[in-house]
Enzyme design. Structure first.
Site, PDB file in Angstrom:
ATOM      1  N   LYS A  91     -37.789 -93.071   5.766  1.00  0.00           N
ATOM      2  CA  LYS A  91     -38.100 -94.037   6.823  1.00  0.00           C
ATOM      3  C   LYS A  91     -37.000 -95.096   6.897  1.00  0.00           C
ATOM      4  CE  LYS A  91     -43.064 -94.444   7.547  1.00  0.00           C
ATOM      5  NZ  LYS A  91     -44.212 -95.331   7.288  1.00  0.00           N
TER       6      LYS A  91
HETATM    7  C1  E4P Z   1     -46.973 -96.093   9.433  1.00  0.00           C
HETATM    8  O1  E4P Z   1     -46.220 -95.176   9.073  1.00  0.00           O
HETATM    9  C2  E4P Z   1     -47.156 -97.303   8.637  1.00  0.00           C
HETATM   10  O2  E4P Z   1     -47.243 -96.947   7.276  1.00  0.00           O
HETATM   11  C3  E4P Z   1     -48.429 -98.072   8.880  1.00  0.00           C
HETATM   12  O3  E4P Z   1     -49.333 -97.353   9.678  1.00  0.00           O
HETATM   13  C4  E4P Z   1     -48.203 -99.510   9.232  1.00  0.00           C
HETATM   14  O4  E4P Z   1     -49.354-100.089   9.690  1.00  0.00           O
HETATM   15  P1  E4P Z   1     -49.896-101.529   9.353  1.00  0.00           P
HETATM   16  O5  E4P Z   1     -49.929-102.283  10.646  1.00  0.00           O
HETATM   17  O6  E4P Z   1     -51.271-101.280   8.825  1.00  0.00           O
HETATM   18  O7  E4P Z   1     -48.997-102.146   8.325  1.00  0.00           O
END
Ligand code: E4P
Length: 222
Positions: A91
């Site tokens: 990522k």
């Molecule tokens: C996606 O890949 C992320 O890990 C995640 O869904 C981020 O979401 P949040 O708004 O709960 O931090």
């Protein structure tokens, strides 16, 4: 519809995989930091070892934890070597300088998930830079006052029409209805926080009908 689990907890991942309801795993530094303190690589390796025992390839996304482009490239290459997992997606957060990182990693044939995307324009650039996955954050887009459904719909339909190879993962799910909406908007994948998976399976009318069937049949057996 393909669902991923948004978790770095080995037990939660194993549990969801054993039920066959998810086909991918996403993590981020905050999700990893929820686990009992340990060594980062040891934790990710323990997730990889669970995924290796699955009957089919399970994509795993792991995020770099640097804001400096050169370090992001070095970390990404280090992950690829250390985790040695064909289905690893590194990522990389969306950003102007980060496109250089994505472009460079693609040249090195590293699989990339461009994360933290909140808009159609960001997703478009991520696709052009060659990201394999583009992560759009449904709940956070809505928190910013934007229409998350429209952002997902516009992104997915544009990428599909253009024949883009990038696939869209919807994260930042805050409610099970977000999952329905993201799918309706054309998402390729939705990554679901573990606590929502059993909720998706439950319905009070299902409980009612199952109770009724058992009761009727028991009465007939008497
Ligand atoms: C996606 O890949 C992320 O890990 C995640 O869904 C981020 O979401 P949040 O708004 O709960 O931090």
């Amino acid at each position: 519809m393909r669902l991923f689990i948004d978790s770095a907890n080995v037990r939660e991942i194993e549990d969801a995989l054993s039920r066959g309801v998810v086909c991918g795993v996403t993590t981020n530094p905050s999700i990893l930091a929820k686990e009992p303190k340990s060594d980062f690589k040891t934790l990710v390796k323990s997730i990889v070892s669970v995924l290796r025992s699955a009957p089919r390839p399970i994509p795993l996304s792991v995020e770099v934890f640097s804001t400096r482009p050169e370090q992001m490239i070095a970390q990404a290459c280090d992950f690829v070597e250390a985790f040695d997992y064909e289905e690893l997606y590194v990522k990389i957060p969306i950003g102007w300088n980060e496109f250089k990182v994505i472009h460079e990693l693609k040249k090195r044939e590293v699989k990339v998930n461009c994360t933290g995307c909140m808009s159609f324009n960001q997703a478009l650039l991520a696709a052009n830079a060659g990201a394999d996955f583009i992560s759009l954050f449904y709940g956070r887009i809505r928190d910013a006052g934007d229409d998350a459904f429209t952002v997902v719909e516009q992104t997915c339909s544009t990428l599909k029409k253009a024949g883009s190879k990038s696939q869209v993962i919807i994260g930042s799910i805050r409610h099970i209805y977000d999952i329905n909406d993201a799918i309706r908007a054309g998402a390729d994948f939705v990554t679901v926080p573990p606590q929502f998976l059993p909720q998706m399976a439950a319905h009070p009318k299902t409980d009612e009908v199952v109770r009724q069937f058992v009761k009727d049949f028991e009465k007939w057996l008497e």
